[in-house]
Write an enzyme that holds these catalytic residues in place. Structure first.
Site, PDB file in Angstrom:
ATOM      1  CB  CYS A   1      -9.487  -4.247 -11.338  1.00 45.27           C
ATOM      2  SG  CYS A   1      -9.227  -2.984 -12.574  1.00 45.27           S
TER       3      CYS A   1
ATOM      4  CB  CYS B   1      -4.960  -0.775   2.432  1.00 49.75           C
ATOM      5  SG  CYS B   1      -3.637  -1.184   3.586  1.00 49.75           S
TER       6      CYS B   1
ATOM      7  CB  CYS C   1      -0.885  -0.012   1.243  1.00 50.11           C
ATOM      8  SG  CYS C   1      -1.886   1.481   1.431  1.00 50.11           S
TER       9      CYS C   1
END
Length: 137
Positions: free
Chosen positions: A122, A97, A48
């Site tokens: 995606c 996340c 992330c």
């Protein structure tokens, strides 16, 4: 949901570029085929961009030709949070996340890609940071 990494909005704005903030914190989408990882085949771990939590490994990345990096499975089952998204007149599953709640993209199922999970995560390139493998074991 409470996240391991929580910051005031002003701090997110200071730490992220305007484009990163728009996607990660406001659930935006980068334009198709413009992200730095769309065609990347470098072995490594994708984390992330907002908090550094490991999210995906290159072994699960595949060429979906959809305009964004695609993965068939997160690195760990608890790395991401899945939330129903009814925006834009459709029902989708948003991927966030699990470490900081930042928007990553969406996951789709049953599209017929030859992957073990029949899923396509995606993900916006701008939501990720790639740490290439060193080649040493």
């Amino acid at each position: 949901m409470a996240y391991d990494v929580e910051k005031p909005d002003e701090q997110w704005r200071a730490e992220l570029s305007p484009a990163e903030y728009a996607v990660l914190r406001q659930a935006g989408t980068e334009p198709a085929f413009t992200g730095e990882y769309t065609h990347t085949t470098t072995p490594g771990t994708y984390a992330c961009r907002a908090c550094g939590a490991e999210l995906f490994h290159s072994e699960t990345k595949f060429a979906s030709h959809c305009g964004w990096p695609s993965f068939h499975d997160p690195r760990h089952t608890d790395a991401v949070e899945l939330i129903e998204d009814r925006s834009h007149g459709m029902v989708r599953t948003e991927v966030r996340c699990a470490g900081c709640g930042s928007h990553l993209g969406h996951v789709f199922e049953g599209e017929g890609y030859p992957t073990p999970t029949d899923q396509r995560y995606c993900i916006n390139s701008i939501s990720l940071t790639l740490s290439p493998e060193s080649g040493e074991d």
